[in-house]
Design a protein around this motif. Structure first.
Motif, PDB file in Angstrom:
ATOM      1  N   PRO A 179       0.808  -1.232   0.000  1.00 55.34           N
ATOM      2  CA  PRO A 179       0.000   0.000   0.000  1.00 55.34           C
ATOM      3  C   PRO A 179       0.837   1.275   0.000  1.00 55.34           C
ATOM      4  O   PRO A 179       0.408   2.287  -0.564  1.00 55.34           O
ATOM      5  N   HIS A 183       0.158   4.100  -2.708  1.00 57.66           N
ATOM      6  CA  HIS A 183      -0.251   5.485  -2.433  1.00 57.66           C
ATOM      7  C   HIS A 183       0.757   6.491  -2.985  1.00 57.66           C
ATOM      8  O   HIS A 183       0.369   7.572  -3.435  1.00 57.66           O
ATOM      9  N   LEU A 221     -15.262  -0.568  -0.452  1.00 55.22           N
ATOM     10  CA  LEU A 221     -14.303  -0.369   0.638  1.00 55.22           C
ATOM     11  C   LEU A 221     -12.917  -0.041   0.083  1.00 55.22           C
ATOM     12  O   LEU A 221     -12.214   0.842   0.591  1.00 55.22           O
ATOM     13  N   ASP A 222     -12.517  -0.745  -0.945  1.00 58.54           N
ATOM     14  CA  ASP A 222     -11.194  -0.521  -1.522  1.00 58.54           C
ATOM     15  C   ASP A 222     -11.154   0.789  -2.303  1.00 58.54           C
ATOM     16  O   ASP A 222     -10.136   1.477  -2.308  1.00 58.54           O
ATOM     17  N   ALA A 224     -12.851   3.373  -1.442  1.00 60.30           N
ATOM     18  CA  ALA A 224     -12.793   4.403  -0.393  1.00 60.30           C
ATOM     19  C   ALA A 224     -11.385   4.525   0.190  1.00 60.30           C
ATOM     20  O   ALA A 224     -10.915   5.632   0.469  1.00 60.30           O
ATOM     21  N   ARG A 225     -10.718   3.403   0.361  1.00 54.97           N
ATOM     22  CA  ARG A 225      -9.396   3.429   1.001  1.00 54.97           C
ATOM     23  C   ARG A 225      -8.257   3.786   0.068  1.00 54.97           C
ATOM     24  O   ARG A 225      -7.338   4.495   0.427  1.00 54.97           O
ATOM     25  N   HIS A 226      -8.314   3.222  -1.130  1.00 54.53           N
ATOM     26  CA  HIS A 226      -7.122   3.245  -1.982  1.00 54.53           C
ATOM     27  C   HIS A 226      -7.221   4.192  -3.179  1.00 54.53           C
ATOM     28  O   HIS A 226      -6.232   4.411  -3.867  1.00 54.53           O
ATOM     29  N   GLU A 228     -10.353   6.801  -3.683  1.00 53.04           N
ATOM     30  CA  GLU A 228     -11.130   8.028  -3.496  1.00 53.04           C
ATOM     31  C   GLU A 228     -10.310   9.206  -2.949  1.00 53.04           C
ATOM     32  O   GLU A 228     -10.465  10.332  -3.450  1.00 53.04           O
ATOM     33  N   ARG A 258     -19.962   7.694  -3.595  1.00 55.54           N
ATOM     34  CA  ARG A 258     -18.588   8.043  -3.235  1.00 55.54           C
ATOM     35  C   ARG A 258     -17.961   8.919  -4.327  1.00 55.54           C
ATOM     36  O   ARG A 258     -17.170   9.820  -4.032  1.00 55.54           O
TER      37      ARG A 258
END
Ligand code: CP3
Length: 373
Positions: A179, A183, A221-222, A224-226, A228, A258
């Protein structure tokens, strides 16, 4: 060179921009994703003697190809002719665009060390041809110009996979397995996207569309995390420019809320989600764009007309609806059909919260015609 603010003021009251802002206007605006391209004989004629890259790198040609669909269809907005990978291609990432395939990357990004190859974009130095195309267009166009970029996730998917993908396995492997590197890659791509879009607006583009075409491959979920946070940073970094920001992806029925929350003024909906259901998933105050199934345009006119009406009925005469396909124009589409769609949307579409009595939604449980007989 035209003053970009003067250009934008000239188009400020166009149906497209008023719809993007949710303001009252008369006709439902319509444009088509991939409206420039292989459906047009005049495009194929230029491509017969010039590669895709040559067209994009030659402002006179790129401007001409951008104008072709405006002449043919009478659409309410033009979209710059370029590609979502053009900035990273200009940064020397070894990207080629192969006809019928899409972007292919010679040496994909797989490790933290590969990130060093991706430097910041300086639009005036790296993609002057894109900006010069914008300048030519805003001088010539009678309708607003939409600038665009690929969202970080969709561009990353090409850079990591090395080309188009069905499963995005390598992209997801990087996202889940490393990750930190993910990012950092997304951060760099977000900066490139911001620089590219700000420069296009700086030359007079009146709106921007952020294409996160392949984000629909992700669990919410992914996303939103990775993803968005990076798309949100791009959209936020454009807020001060005061141009509508359209945010679109394919297969994003579960992500629409989202994608709006990321900072869109208008959310593009693909054809899989009935437009009224898409609307229910985005907040009040955010506009909606879409969403005729592109393959319907290959049918006989009566079927096309019924499906155009279905979209208009589901839009409910809302002033903040921009008519479009749910994805790009398919190459075998007859341009005459697209011209008739524009005419029908302009004639039958309403923007005062009512729906023309001729215009009916098709019941989703409708049985096949042969069973009705
Ligand atoms: O008319 C317009 O929409 C403006 C120009 C435009 C192109 N690509 C031209 C193009 C835009 C806005 C794009 C964006 C783009 N490029 C996206 C996001 C939109 C979407 O469809 O979801 C994506 C995912 C790409 C990557 C890409 N580039 C693909 C998938 C392809 C098509 C491959 C093929 O030939 O089927 C390309 C190449 C490309 N970009 C073509 C065009 C007209 C075809 C090139 C040719 O003439 O051979």
């Amino acid at each position: 060179m035209a003053d970009p603010d003067v250009v934008r003021a000239r188009h400020a009251d166009s149906p497209f921009l008023r719809a993007c802002r949710g303001e009252a206007h008369e006709t439902v605006p319509v444009w088509f994703m991939r409206q420039a391209g292989r459906a047009l004989a005049e495009y194929r004629e230029i491509r017969a003697t010039h590669s895709f890259e040559e067209v994009v790198h030659t402002p006179e040609l790129a401007a001409e190809v951008t104008l072709q669909p405006i002449r043919r269809y009478g659409t309410d907005a033009a979209i710059l002719f370029s590609d979502i990978v053009t900035p990273v291609q200009a940064l020397g990432m070894g990207v080629t665009i192969q006809p019928g395939v899409g972007p292919v990357v010679e040496e994909p990004i797989r490790t933290v060390g590969d990130l060093d190859r991706l430097r910041p974009l300086e639009p005036e130095a790296d993609v002057p041809f894109v900006l010069d195309t914008v300048s030519i267009l805003v001088d010539e166009l009678d309708v607003p110009l939409i600038g665009f970029a690929g969202a970080p996730f969709t561009v990353a998917s090409y850079l990591v996979e090395g080309g188009p993908s069905r499963s995005y396995t390598r992209t997801k492997a990087l996202m889940f397995g490393d990750p930190l590197t993910w990012h950092r890659l997304m951060d760099k791509l977000a900066d490139i996207t911001i620089a590219s879009l700000r420069a296009q607006v700086g030359r007079g583009a009146s709106a921007v569309q952020l294409f996160d075409s392949w984000a629909g491959a992700l669990h919410p979920l992914d996303y939103a995390r990775h993803v968005e946070p990076h798309s949100a940073r791009v959209l936020d970094a454009l807020a001060d420019l005061d141009v509508p920001r359209i945010h679109f992806g394919v297969n994003t029925g579960e992500l629409l809320g989202r994608m709006a929350a990321a900072g869109a003024d208008v959310v593009g909906v693909d054809w899989r989600t009935p437009l009224d259901e898409g609307r229910a998933r985005i907040p009040v105050g955010v506009g909606i764009q879409g969403n005729l199934e592109p393959a319907v345009c290959l049918a006989e006119w009566d079927e096309v007309a019924a499906r155009v009406d279905d979209v208009l009925a589901r839009a409910g005469g809302a002033p903040d609806h921009v008519f479009n396909l749910g994805h790009g124009v398919l190459p075998p589409t007859d341009p005459a059909i697209l011209a008739r769609i524009v005419e029908r949307v302009h004639t039958l579409g309403r923007t005062d919260g009512t729906v023309d009595e001729q215009v009916r939604p098709l019941p989703i449980e409708r049985r096949a015609a042969t069973e009705d007989a």
